[in-house]
Design a protein around this motif. Structure first.
Motif, PDB file in Angstrom:
ATOM      1  N   ASP A 151      46.514  36.037  27.761  1.00 36.73           N
ATOM      2  CA  ASP A 151      47.431  35.756  28.844  1.00 36.73           C
ATOM      3  C   ASP A 151      47.701  37.218  29.231  1.00 36.73           C
ATOM      4  OD1 ASP A 151      49.749  35.762  30.370  1.00 36.73           O
ATOM      5  OD2 ASP A 151      51.194  35.423  28.627  1.00 36.73           O
ATOM      6  N   LEU A 152      47.208  37.465  30.733  1.00 32.91           N
ATOM      7  CA  LEU A 152      47.276  38.789  31.110  1.00 32.91           C
ATOM      8  C   LEU A 152      48.158  38.760  32.451  1.00 32.91           C
ATOM      9  CD1 LEU A 152      43.312  39.449  31.051  1.00 32.91           C
ATOM     10  CD2 LEU A 152      44.799  40.006  29.445  1.00 32.91           C
ATOM     11  N   GLY A 153      49.053  37.818  32.495  1.00 32.41           N
ATOM     12  CA  GLY A 153      49.994  37.905  33.447  1.00 32.41           C
ATOM     13  C   GLY A 153      49.484  37.419  34.763  1.00 32.41           C
ATOM     14  N   PRO A 154      50.313  37.421  35.820  1.00 32.83           N
ATOM     15  CA  PRO A 154      49.831  37.209  37.167  1.00 32.83           C
ATOM     16  C   PRO A 154      48.780  38.117  37.688  1.00 32.83           C
ATOM     17  CG  PRO A 154      52.136  37.263  37.425  1.00 32.83           C
ATOM     18  CD  PRO A 154      51.671  37.605  35.869  1.00 32.83           C
ATOM     19  N   LEU A 155      47.877  37.627  38.294  1.00 30.15           N
ATOM     20  CA  LEU A 155      46.473  38.439  38.720  1.00 30.15           C
ATOM     21  C   LEU A 155      46.630  38.574  40.204  1.00 30.15           C
ATOM     22  CD1 LEU A 155      43.588  39.442  38.096  1.00 30.15           C
ATOM     23  CD2 LEU A 155      42.837  37.036  38.376  1.00 30.15           C
ATOM     24  N   VAL A 156      46.385  39.742  40.491  1.00 30.66           N
ATOM     25  CA  VAL A 156      46.072  40.521  42.110  1.00 30.66           C
ATOM     26  C   VAL A 156      44.401  40.521  41.889  1.00 30.66           C
ATOM     27  CG1 VAL A 156      46.492  41.988  43.716  1.00 30.66           C
ATOM     28  CG2 VAL A 156      48.246  41.360  42.105  1.00 30.66           C
ATOM     29  N   VAL A 157      43.594  39.716  42.903  1.00 30.37           N
ATOM     30  CA  VAL A 157      42.404  39.919  43.194  1.00 30.37           C
ATOM     31  C   VAL A 157      42.202  40.735  44.279  1.00 30.37           C
ATOM     32  CG1 VAL A 157      40.200  38.969  43.444  1.00 30.37           C
ATOM     33  CG2 VAL A 157      41.800  37.918  41.914  1.00 30.37           C
ATOM     34  N   ASP A 158      41.612  41.983  44.266  1.00 31.13           N
ATOM     35  CA  ASP A 158      41.235  42.748  45.433  1.00 31.13           C
ATOM     36  C   ASP A 158      39.683  42.612  45.494  1.00 31.13           C
ATOM     37  OD1 ASP A 158      40.596  44.692  47.225  1.00 31.13           O
ATOM     38  OD2 ASP A 158      41.392  46.128  46.380  1.00 31.13           O
ATOM     39  N   PRO A 159      39.215  41.597  46.452  1.00 31.62           N
ATOM     40  CA  PRO A 159      37.808  41.133  46.344  1.00 31.62           C
ATOM     41  C   PRO A 159      36.792  42.329  47.148  1.00 31.62           C
ATOM     42  CG  PRO A 159      38.979  40.213  48.169  1.00 31.62           C
ATOM     43  CD  PRO A 159      39.857  40.917  47.523  1.00 31.62           C
ATOM     44  N   VAL A 160      36.766  43.332  46.078  1.00 31.97           N
ATOM     45  CA  VAL A 160      35.878  44.243  46.729  1.00 31.97           C
ATOM     46  C   VAL A 160      34.328  44.013  46.801  1.00 31.97           C
ATOM     47  CG1 VAL A 160      35.134  46.532  45.812  1.00 31.97           C
ATOM     48  CG2 VAL A 160      37.488  45.905  45.486  1.00 31.97           C
ATOM     49  N   ILE A 161      34.076  44.055  47.938  1.00 33.17           N
ATOM     50  CA  ILE A 161      32.551  43.790  48.195  1.00 33.17           C
ATOM     51  C   ILE A 161      32.042  44.736  48.706  1.00 33.17           C
ATOM     52  CG2 ILE A 161      31.002  42.229  49.646  1.00 33.17           C
ATOM     53  CD1 ILE A 161      33.301  40.031  49.429  1.00 33.17           C
ATOM     54  N   ILE A 162      32.403  45.539  50.091  1.00 29.84           N
ATOM     55  CA  ILE A 162      31.941  46.557  50.493  1.00 29.84           C
ATOM     56  C   ILE A 162      32.538  47.867  50.994  1.00 29.84           C
ATOM     57  CG2 ILE A 162      31.752  45.347  53.030  1.00 29.84           C
ATOM     58  CD1 ILE A 162      28.896  46.657  53.380  1.00 29.84           C
ATOM     59  N   THR A 163      32.533  48.733  50.650  1.00 29.91           N
ATOM     60  CA  THR A 163      33.507  50.026  51.019  1.00 29.91           C
ATOM     61  C   THR A 163      33.546  50.191  52.497  1.00 29.91           C
ATOM     62  OG1 THR A 163      32.012  52.018  50.934  1.00 29.91           O
ATOM     63  CG2 THR A 163      32.834  51.179  48.744  1.00 29.91           C
ATOM     64  N   LYS A 164      34.539  50.910  52.897  1.00 28.05           N
ATOM     65  CA  LYS A 164      34.493  51.316  54.238  1.00 28.05           C
ATOM     66  C   LYS A 164      33.541  52.222  54.739  1.00 28.05           C
ATOM     67  CE  LYS A 164      39.098  52.645  54.187  1.00 28.05           C
ATOM     68  NZ  LYS A 164      39.395  52.612  52.793  1.00 28.05           N
ATOM     69  N   HIS A 165      33.010  52.615  53.821  1.00 21.46           N
ATOM     70  CA  HIS A 165      31.561  53.683  54.242  1.00 21.46           C
ATOM     71  C   HIS A 165      30.457  52.770  54.113  1.00 21.46           C
ATOM     72  CE1 HIS A 165      34.610  56.558  53.714  1.00 21.46           C
ATOM     73  NE2 HIS A 165      35.048  56.252  52.533  1.00 21.46           N
ATOM     74  N   GLY A 166      30.388  51.592  53.862  1.00 19.82           N
ATOM     75  CA  GLY A 166      29.311  50.948  53.742  1.00 19.82           C
ATOM     76  C   GLY A 166      28.311  50.572  52.344  1.00 19.82           C
ATOM     77  N   ASN A 167      29.118  51.011  51.640  1.00 19.18           N
ATOM     78  CA  ASN A 167      28.493  50.800  50.155  1.00 19.18           C
ATOM     79  C   ASN A 167      28.736  49.573  49.780  1.00 19.18           C
ATOM     80  OD1 ASN A 167      29.734  53.984  50.072  1.00 19.18           O
ATOM     81  ND2 ASN A 167      27.414  53.921  48.946  1.00 19.18           N
ATOM     82  N   LEU A 168      27.687  48.962  49.145  1.00 21.37           N
ATOM     83  CA  LEU A 168      27.792  47.503  48.858  1.00 21.37           C
ATOM     84  C   LEU A 168      28.385  47.745  47.280  1.00 21.37           C
ATOM     85  CD1 LEU A 168      27.328  44.821  50.015  1.00 21.37           C
ATOM     86  CD2 LEU A 168      25.102  44.810  48.644  1.00 21.37           C
ATOM     87  N   LEU A 169      29.447  47.113  46.991  1.00 21.57           N
ATOM     88  CA  LEU A 169      30.011  47.317  45.397  1.00 21.57           C
ATOM     89  C   LEU A 169      30.012  46.043  44.794  1.00 21.57           C
ATOM     90  CD1 LEU A 169      33.144  49.443  45.874  1.00 21.57           C
ATOM     91  CD2 LEU A 169      30.804  50.182  45.554  1.00 21.57           C
ATOM     92  N   LEU A 170      29.525  44.966  45.500  1.00 26.51           N
ATOM     93  CA  LEU A 170      29.103  43.550  44.755  1.00 26.51           C
ATOM     94  C   LEU A 170      27.765  43.051  45.379  1.00 26.51           C
ATOM     95  CD1 LEU A 170      30.718  41.372  43.200  1.00 26.51           C
ATOM     96  CD2 LEU A 170      31.196  40.467  45.303  1.00 26.51           C
ATOM     97  N   GLU A 171      26.991  42.833  44.374  1.00 24.09           N
ATOM     98  CA  GLU A 171      25.903  42.030  44.640  1.00 24.09           C
ATOM     99  C   GLU A 171      25.680  40.893  45.560  1.00 24.09           C
ATOM    100  OE1 GLU A 171      23.372  43.248  40.460  1.00 24.09           O
ATOM    101  OE2 GLU A 171      23.558  41.184  41.166  1.00 24.09           O
ATOM    102  N   GLU A 172      25.006  40.739  46.694  1.00 20.47           N
ATOM    103  CA  GLU A 172      25.180  39.752  47.359  1.00 20.47           C
ATOM    104  C   GLU A 172      25.173  38.247  46.717  1.00 20.47           C
ATOM    105  OE1 GLU A 172      25.557  39.872  50.726  1.00 20.47           O
ATOM    106  OE2 GLU A 172      25.119  37.665  51.181  1.00 20.47           O
ATOM    107  N   GLN A 173      24.436  38.280  45.706  1.00 20.25           N
ATOM    108  CA  GLN A 173      24.521  36.966  44.871  1.00 20.25           C
ATOM    109  C   GLN A 173      25.661  36.719  44.063  1.00 20.25           C
ATOM    110  OE1 GLN A 173      22.237  39.702  44.797  1.00 20.25           O
ATOM    111  NE2 GLN A 173      21.009  39.159  43.037  1.00 20.25           N
ATOM    112  N   ALA A 174      26.620  37.706  44.055  1.00 20.59           N
ATOM    113  CA  ALA A 174      27.673  37.550  43.230  1.00 20.59           C
ATOM    114  C   ALA A 174      28.960  36.898  44.005  1.00 20.59           C
ATOM    115  CB  ALA A 174      28.075  38.750  42.521  1.00 20.59           C
ATOM    116  N   TYR A 175      28.800  36.987  45.125  1.00 21.83           N
ATOM    117  CA  TYR A 175      29.988  36.775  45.995  1.00 21.83           C
ATOM    118  C   TYR A 175      30.601  35.342  45.857  1.00 21.83           C
ATOM    119  CZ  TYR A 175      29.444  34.936  50.639  1.00 21.83           C
ATOM    120  OH  TYR A 175      28.864  34.028  51.576  1.00 21.83           O
TER     121      TYR A 175
END
Ligand SMILES: Nc1ncnc2c1ncn2[C@@H]1O[C@H](COP(=O)(O)OP(=O)(O)O)[C@@H](O)[C@H]1O
Ligand SMILES: Cc1ncc(COP(=O)(O)OP(=O)(O)O)c(N)n1
Length: 228
Positions: free
Chosen positions: A64-88
């Protein structure tokens, strides 16, 4: 408290390298924190790959980790991919349904809702699509580019109530961490007992103050000011 899922080598010029932490180690961090603490609310950030998302989802199903906020970090504003394409797709189908609040930026919302956000009507439609995937409350953060005077974040609550949070566009190179700060502030407000609407509204106002009351740190893109 944090569960580390990845480490990055970064500075004010960008992120130069990153490494995902071992799944067993991520799972252990959840286990020992859940054993020790009464956790009122949590958020996710960078999740790197499918295996990490699945480990995190398993932890949410187990503890039980309480209400969850998901910030779906995919790509940074500088263009770094932080989530693999296959994972989204895993993010979309397995993590999103657990989200009490989902906070995609403009580009992440387009990718997750699989549609172009060309106007306000499209933003509203995308939020409904994200809600249909299972996330309860949606905040789609507005585009913020130098050609704009105003920035408009759109919020669709679980009960269907919706509203825009509008503010002036602020020109600066000290903008690192706006999205991270916003989701962290939402989760902090929820943990303090605020309702979702108040949590989102207060967190957005705090993030805007942190952006506009600048501190001079770093040589290129500096962090926002958490002391406001
Ligand atoms: N230059 C800016 N001017 C005004 N508001 C901004 C600016 N940059 C970000 N924001 C606000 O900061 C919050 C975080 O959004 P955003 O930076 O889009 O998230 P992310 O970091 O996930 O891309 C939102 O409320 C957004 O409207
Ligand atoms: C490790 C790590 N790096 C960067 C981010 C987010 O980057 P970005 O999407 O550019 O958003 P800001 O929060 O910096 O405005 C992250 N979540 N984790």
């Amino acid at each position: 408290m944090s569960v580390l899922t990845a480490c990055v080598a970064g500075n004010s010029y960008g992120i130069w390298d990153s490494v995902a932490l071992p799944q067993a180690f991520i799972a252990k961090q959840f286990e020992v924190l859940a054993e020790d603490f009464n956790i009122r609310a949590t958020k996710t950030g960078m999740l790197t790959d499918t295996a990490t998302i699945e480990t995190v989802v398993a932890a949410y199903q187990k503890y039980d980790l309480g209400p969850l906020v998901v910030d779906p970090v995919i790509i940074t504003k500088h263009g770094n991919l932080l989530l693999e394409e296959q994972a989204y797709q895993t993010l979309r189908t397995k993590l999103l349904p657990l989200a009490t609040v989902l906070t995609p930026n403009f580009y992440e919302a387009q990718k997750l809702a699989q549609m172009e956000l060309k106007d306000a009507k499209a933003v509203k439609k995308a939020a409904r699509k994200l809600q249909a995937l299972g996330a309860k409350n949606i905040m789609i953060k507005g585009r913020h580019e130098a050609d704009q005077d105003r920035v408009s974040d759109y919020v669709l609550l679980a009960d269907g109530q919706d509203f825009w949070l509008e503010h002036d566009y602020y020109e600066t190179t000290h903008f690192n961490g706006t999205g991270d700060t916003l989701s962290a502030a939402i989760v902090a407000q929820i943990a303090l007992g605020q309702d979702i609407k108040t949590a989102i509204t207060k967190a957005q106002a705090y993030t805007y103050r942190a952006l506009t009351q600048e501190i001079a740190v770093g040589h290129k893109f500096g962090p926002i000011n958490h002391w406001v």
